[in-house]
Design an enzyme around this catalytic site. Structure first.
Site, PDB file in Angstrom:
ATOM      1  N   GLU A 168      61.718 -61.458  11.956  1.00 14.45           N
ATOM      2  CA  GLU A 168      60.373 -60.891  11.851  1.00 14.45           C
ATOM      3  C   GLU A 168      60.342 -59.416  11.440  1.00 14.45           C
ATOM      4  OE1 GLU A 168      58.333 -61.737  15.525  1.00 14.45           O
ATOM      5  OE2 GLU A 168      58.322 -63.880  15.152  1.00 14.45           O
ATOM      6  N   GLU A 351      60.722 -70.498  15.499  1.00 15.71           N
ATOM      7  CA  GLU A 351      60.112 -70.204  16.805  1.00 15.71           C
ATOM      8  C   GLU A 351      58.743 -70.848  16.866  1.00 15.71           C
ATOM      9  OE1 GLU A 351      59.828 -66.092  18.124  1.00 15.71           O
ATOM     10  OE2 GLU A 351      61.809 -65.667  17.304  1.00 15.71           O
TER      11      GLU A 351
HETATM   12  C1  BGC Z   1      59.628 -62.853  18.832  1.00 15.46           C
HETATM   13  C2  BGC Z   1      60.182 -63.181  20.208  1.00 15.46           C
HETATM   14  C3  BGC Z   1      59.075 -63.082  21.231  1.00 15.46           C
HETATM   15  C4  BGC Z   1      57.987 -64.070  20.872  1.00 15.46           C
HETATM   16  C5  BGC Z   1      56.834 -64.120  21.854  1.00 15.46           C
HETATM   17  C6  BGC Z   1      58.301 -63.493  18.549  1.00 15.46           C
HETATM   18  O1  BGC Z   1      57.556 -62.664  17.731  1.00 15.46           O
HETATM   19  O2  BGC Z   1      60.568 -63.142  17.840  1.00 15.46           O
HETATM   20  O3  BGC Z   1      61.237 -62.317  20.490  1.00 15.46           O
HETATM   21  O4  BGC Z   1      59.532 -63.282  22.534  1.00 15.46           O
HETATM   22  O5  BGC Z   1      57.463 -63.708  19.621  1.00 15.46           O
HETATM   23  O6  BGC Z   1      56.137 -62.923  21.869  1.00 15.46           O
END
Ligand code: BGC
Length: 448
Positions: A168, A351
Site C-alpha cells: 500500500e 487483504e
Molecule cells: C494494512 C494493514 C492494516 C489493515 C487494517 C491495511 O491497510 O495493510 O496493515 O492492519 O489495513 O487497517
C-alpha cells in the site's frame, strides 16, 4: 445458516495475511534496528491506547504455534512481511544473518506444513536511519530498498513462492507523510507526492533485483477503494475523479505503463528520464487490498483538499466504523479489468477483513458472527467477479491474529484468532472454524 459457498476454481489460493511490526514483537532481538514505527509508537499521543509493537503478538517467539493455527485452518498460503530493520538494522550495508534466520525458519516451517510462503518486503517499517536521511522523500531510499530486496532474496529466494515488494504505497504516502496519522507522522499534504514516486521507483528496482535471484512470481499490494460520488453536480463528479486518481490510480497507472494520472505527480525534477520504464517493469500478480468503498463529494470553499470524504450510510459498519460493502469488491475488480484491460495481470486479494469487538464468552469461545457474514459476502463477491471474467487467483484474510493495529493500538481486533494480550493465549474464533470448513470444501483434505 448461510447458503453453501459456491465453488472456486481448483488451485485458488486460500490465505491469511499479517505484517511484521503488527505481530512480531521482539523488537530488540538479534540486532534488529529501530524503524519509523518504533519511533512513532513511542512518541506520546500518537497511538490511541498508548501501546507499542514492542511485544505485539509475540509471534517472533510463538511462530510455531501460529503456523500450526494456519495448518489447522487449511490455508494454502501465508502472507507475512519481512522487517527491513531486522535484515539491515541501519537501512544500509550487509545483511544481518541473525535477523534473516527468523524468516528462514518461518519459511521452512510453512513449507513443511504445506503452506506457500508469500513475503512482503515492505509493510511500512522503514529503518529509522533512512528516515533520518529523508525517508521516502529521498530518492536514495529507492536504491536502498532494492539493495535490501537483493539481500533478502539471496537468502530466501529459493523458497518464497510469491514476492510482494510494497504494501500500500498510497497509504504510506497519505497517512504517513501527507496527514501525519501514521509513521513517520509528517503532514505534507500534496508535497508528499515524492513518497509515492520513490516507493514506486524502489518497487521497480526491487523487481529487477528479485528477478536476478528467483523465478518466483513478483507482485505489489495496493489498497483500493471504489469511489461513490454523492451529489450530482459537476463539482461532485470532479471531486470523485480527483479522489479516484489519488487512491486508486496514482500507484497503479504508472505500474501498468500509463504514467501518473493528470493532476498528480508531474514534477520533471522528481520523475527523471527512465523512471517510468523502471516502474512499469512487468509484474506477475497485482495484489488487491480491499476494505470498503469511499463516499466523496465536492469540497467546501477554502478546503486544502479537492474533495470531501462522506460516510456511506446504507451499509452495516465494523468497529472501525467502516462500511461493510461486499458489492464494492465486485465493483472494484470490474473497474480494474475495465480500466486496465490487457495490461492488468492476474489479481490476488492480498487483504480483506474487518474489525469487531470480539470478546470470549463464559465458555471461553469467541463468537464473531459479523466476521463470518463479512467473509461470506466478500468471498461471494470474488466468485461473482470470477463469473464476470476477472482473473482472481486467491483471497487472503486480514488477519490470522488480532494484532497491533497501527495508530489504533490494540483497540481493533481483525483476527480469525483471538489474542489475549496479557497471556498471549490464542483462541480461534467462530469465523476460524467457519473458514476452515469453507476451505475444506474447496480443498478436500486441507486442514491438518
Ligand atoms: C494494512 C494493514 C492494516 C489493515 C487494517 C491495511 O491497510 O495493510 O496493515 O492492519 O489495513 O487497517
Amino acid at each position: 445458516m448461510t447458503a453453501p459457498m459456491p465453488e472456486f476454481p481448483a488451485g485458488f489460493r486460500w490465505g491469511v495475511s499479517t505484517s511484521a511490526y503488527q505481530i512480531e514483537g521482539a523488537t530488540g532481538a538479534h540486532g534488529r534496528g529501530p524503524s519509523i514505527w518504533d519511533t512513532f509508537a513511542h512518541s506520546p499521543g500518537r497511538i490511541a491506547d498508548g501501546s507499542t509493537g514492542d511485544v505485539a503478538c509475540d509471534h517472533h517467539h510463538r511462530h510455531g504455534e501460529d503456523v500450526a493455527l494456519m495448518a489447522g485452518l487449511g490455508v494454502s498460503a501465508y502472507r507475512f512481511s519481512i522487517a527491513w530493520p531486522r535484515v539491515q538494522p541501519g537501512g544500509t550495508g550487509p545483511a544481518n544473518p541473525a535477523g534473516l534466520d527468523f524468516y528462514d525458519r518461518l519459511v521452512d516451517d510453512l513449507l513443511a506444513a504445506g503452506i506457500d510462503p508469500v513475503a512482503s518486503l515492505y509493510h511500512w517499517d522503514l529503518p529509522q536511519p533512512l528516515e533520518d536521511a529523508g525517508g521516502w522523500l529521498a530518492r536514495d531510499t529507492a536504491a536502498r530498498f532494492a539493495e535490501y530486496a537483493d539481500l533478502t532474496a539471496a537468502r530466501l529466494g529459493d523458497r518464497v513462492r510469491l514476492w510482494i515488494t510494497l504494501n500500500e504505497p498510497f497509504i504510506q504516502m497519505s497517512l504517513g507523510y501527507g496527514m501525519g496519522v501514521h509513521a513517520p507522522g509528517r503532514m505534507l499534504l500534496f508535497d508528499a507526492f515524492p513518497v509515492a514516486h520513490h516507493q514506486l521507483l524502489g518497487h521497480g528496482l526491487a523487481v529487477a533485483a528479485l528477478r536476478a535471484r528467483t523465478t518466483s512470481p513478483v507482485a505489489i499490494a495496493n489498497n483500493y477503494s471504489p469511489v461513490r460520488v454523492l451529489g450530482d453536480t459537476d463539482a461532485d463528479r470532479a471531486a470523485g475523479a480527483a479522489y479516484e486518481a489519488l487512491h486508486n490510480r496514482l500507484c497503479t497507472d504508472p505500474l501498468l505503463g500509463r504514467g501518473y494520472p493528470d493532476g498528480t505527480v508531474n514534477d520533471p525534477a522528481l520523475v527523471r528520464a527512465g523512471d517510468l520504464d523502471v516502474i512499469a517493469a512487468p509484474i506477475d500478480v497485482l495484489g488487491v487490498n480491499y476494505y470498503n468503498p469511499t463516499g466523496v463529494r465536492a469540497a467546501e470553499e477554502g478546503s486544502p483538499l479537492p474533495f470531501e470524504l462522506v460516510p456511506l450510510d446504507r451499509y452495516p459498519r465494523t468497529a472501525f466504523d467502516w462500511p461493510v460493502a461486499p458489492d464494492g469488491l465486485r465493483e472494484l475488480l470490474g473497474w480494474l479489468r475495465d480500466t486496465y484491460g490487457d495490461a492488468l495481470p492476474p489479481i490476488e486479494i492480498t487483504e480483506s477483513g474487518c474489525a469487531y469487538d470480539d470478546v470470549p464468552d463464559a465458555d471461553g469461545r469467541v463468537p464473531d458472527p459479523e466476521r463470518i457474514a463479512y467473509l461470506d459476502g466478500h468471498l461471494r463477491a470474488v466468485r461473482a467477479a470470477l463469473d464476470d471474467g476477472v482473473d482472481v487467483r486467491g483471497y487472503f484474510v486480514w488477519s490470522l491474529l488480532d494484532n497491533w493495529e497501527w495508530a489504533e493500538g490494540f483497540t481493533k481486533r481483525f483476527g480469525l484468532v483471538h489474542v489475549d494480550y496479557a497471556t498471549q493465549a490464542r483462541t480461534p474464533k467462530s469465523s476460524y472454524t467457519w473458514l476452515r470448513d469453507v476451505i475444506a470444501a474447496a480443498r478436500p483434505g486441507s486442514a491438518r
